[in-house]
Design a protein around this motif. Structure first.
Motif, PDB file in Angstrom:
ATOM      1  N   ALA A 185      -7.475  -1.564 -13.947  1.00  0.00           N
ATOM      2  CA  ALA A 185      -6.904  -0.284 -13.503  1.00  0.00           C
ATOM      3  C   ALA A 185      -5.613   0.033 -14.246  1.00  0.00           C
ATOM      4  CB  ALA A 185      -6.656  -0.321 -11.996  1.00  0.00           C
ATOM      5  N   THR A 192     -10.334   5.277 -11.209  1.00  0.00           N
ATOM      6  CA  THR A 192      -9.779   5.536  -9.894  1.00  0.00           C
ATOM      7  C   THR A 192     -10.767   6.358  -9.090  1.00  0.00           C
ATOM      8  OG1 THR A 192      -7.864   6.415  -8.700  1.00  0.00           O
ATOM      9  CG2 THR A 192      -8.568   7.625 -10.659  1.00  0.00           C
ATOM     10  N   TRP A 202      -6.675   9.570  -7.229  1.00  0.00           N
ATOM     11  CA  TRP A 202      -5.829   9.157  -6.103  1.00  0.00           C
ATOM     12  C   TRP A 202      -4.500   8.649  -6.639  1.00  0.00           C
ATOM     13  CZ3 TRP A 202      -8.244   6.349  -1.331  1.00  0.00           C
ATOM     14  CH2 TRP A 202      -9.222   7.170  -0.770  1.00  0.00           C
ATOM     15  N   ASN A 205      -3.834   4.379  -6.410  1.00  0.00           N
ATOM     16  CA  ASN A 205      -5.141   3.977  -6.916  1.00  0.00           C
ATOM     17  C   ASN A 205      -5.627   2.709  -6.213  1.00  0.00           C
ATOM     18  OD1 ASN A 205      -7.330   3.087  -8.420  1.00  0.00           O
ATOM     19  ND2 ASN A 205      -6.405   3.532 -10.406  1.00  0.00           N
ATOM     20  N   SER A 274       1.298   4.439  -9.416  1.00  0.00           N
ATOM     21  CA  SER A 274      -0.090   4.775  -9.127  1.00  0.00           C
ATOM     22  C   SER A 274      -1.015   3.572  -9.250  1.00  0.00           C
ATOM     23  CB  SER A 274      -0.562   5.893 -10.053  1.00  0.00           C
ATOM     24  OG  SER A 274      -1.884   6.252  -9.754  1.00  0.00           O
ATOM     25  N   THR A 275      -0.827   2.760 -10.279  1.00  0.00           N
ATOM     26  CA  THR A 275      -1.696   1.603 -10.496  1.00  0.00           C
ATOM     27  C   THR A 275      -1.022   0.292 -10.123  1.00  0.00           C
ATOM     28  OG1 THR A 275      -0.971   1.552 -12.811  1.00  0.00           O
ATOM     29  CG2 THR A 275      -3.045   2.699 -12.321  1.00  0.00           C
TER      30      THR A 275
END
Length: 386
Positions: A185, A192, A202, A205, A274-275
């Motif tokens: 990811a 995602t 998202w 994630n 996010s990741t």
């Protein structure tokens, strides 16, 4: 003749409850309360200003920790059927809270705009247009930015039976699979779940954040073998403190406080949330280890101040939902009437007061139910707060 059994109260005293997780989750809830109002002065002193991670990472890691205590042990005691049934019920409850918050958001924004026009960028754009896209939000096809943590939790909790099944076979296999998914990811953020409101998918994630959730589960497994404590190692404490000190130097908002810069090189970009970038992951792991390996913090969490935070953590879902709605009202107020010190003071005092006004009766009801269980017969294991 069998020896007399100790009374339930004696059994309860034998294994005093560890309140550190509840207190830490309470702190995270308070930080999210102020962080989600961008113009709130109090969010200048929350964790995100002094390190790489923020309250969301604390919340998700503790969710994994609590999932093991509540459901892993339940599966061991009463079997997979009971455990899966309980998990399904919890997921439904989380979804209902998410749905309720969404409906409250949409209704509030529509009513507010009738009386006070607002530029669309000051609020969630998808909420400004009413109910036309509501089905997308309710099916998690569209996630508003301030309503994205419960859907993540629903996905991770729904996967808990599979996670626990792998865990029972091999801790190392679970860890290797989780690291691999997290690494993929981070190498390719396009992997995602799609989000109709955001071409990047998202914001939290699940393919990245599952690693933090699983680390929470593994932390609970490890701590359960040491009476709830992570084993204290001086070298590990020194390493964690050194990392957090470095993160503090890099992330401190020198400009805002008008103090001399101490950075010798730029901080990593904030886009790693996010990741769950490695620098954020290490930050929250260091905090978690220092808290859960500290006997002093264990004692503090049981005193008056610790308990004032722990009662929020014990009722985290209700407190989070209330705080999220209060955050929306705060953003609308600031966008409509401007920002001044008096409004800041009123909003924070009222928000904090309402949060505790909700948590205190909920916690008293929880304690009464627990006392009734203990007085009705032999002490049974009480599920950890979820």
């Amino acid at each position: 003749m069998e020896p007399p059994q100790p009374p339930p109260a004696a059994l309860a005293r034998k294994n005093p409850r560890d309140h550190r997780v509840d207190a830490l989750r309470g702190i995270a809830l308070l930080m999210m309360l102020v962080d989600h109002v961008p113009d709130d002065l109090l969010n200048r002193i929350t964790i995100r200003n002094f390190g790489f991670a923020d309250a969301a990472e604390i919340f998700v890691m503790l969710a994994g920790y609590a999932s093991y205590l509540a459901y892993g042990r339940l599966i061991d005691r009463q079997g997979w059927k009971t455990g899966i049934h309980r998990i399904f019920g919890r997921c439904v409850r989380l979804y209902l809270y998410q749905t309720g918050m969404t409906l409250v958001f949409v209704w509030t924004v529509r009513q507010w705009r009738h009386y006070q026009p607002l530029p669309e960028y000051t609020i969630e754009p998808q909420l400004a247009h009413g109910y036309s896209g509501l089905w997308r939000i309710l099916t998690f096809d569209a996630l508003p930015s301030y309503l994205n943590i419960l859907p993540l939790y629903v996905v991770l909790l729904a996967l808990f039976p599979l996670i626990y099944w792998v865990l029972k076979r091999s801790v190392w296999l679970l860890l290797a699979l989780s690291i691999g998914i997290w690494a993929i990811a981070n190498l390719d953020p396009r992997i995602t779940i799609p989000n109709w409101l955001d071409p990047n998918g998202w914001y939290l994630n699940p393919f990245g954040w599952q690693f933090l959730y699983i680390l929470g589960i593994l932390g609970a497994v490890w701590a359960s073998k040491h009476n709830g404590d992570l084993p204290y190692r001086p070298w590990a404490k020194a390493l964690c403190l050194t990392y957090l000190a470095g993160a503090f130097v890099l992330c401190f908002p020198y400009e805002y406080w008008h103090v001399p810069f101490l950075r010798i090189f730029p901080a990593p970009p904030n886009t790693g949330k996010s990741t769950l970038a490695i620098w954020r992951l290490l930050d929250i792991m260091a905090i978690f280890y220092l808290v859960q390996s500290s006997k002093a913090l264990r004692r503090i969490s049981a005193d008056r101040i610790g308990q004032s935070l722990a009662l929020l953590g014990r009722n985290s879902l209700e407190v989070f939902a209330c705080s999220t709605v209060l955050d929306l009202l705060g953003r609308l107020m600031f966008a409509s009437f401007g920002i001044n010190l008096w409004d800041q003071l009123v909003m924070n005092v009222v928000g904090l007061g309402l949060t505790y006004a909700l948590a205190i009766p909920l916690d008293r009801a929880r304690q009464r139910a627990k006392a009734a269980r203990l007085s009705s017969g032999p002490a049974r294991p009480v599920p950890a707060p979820e």
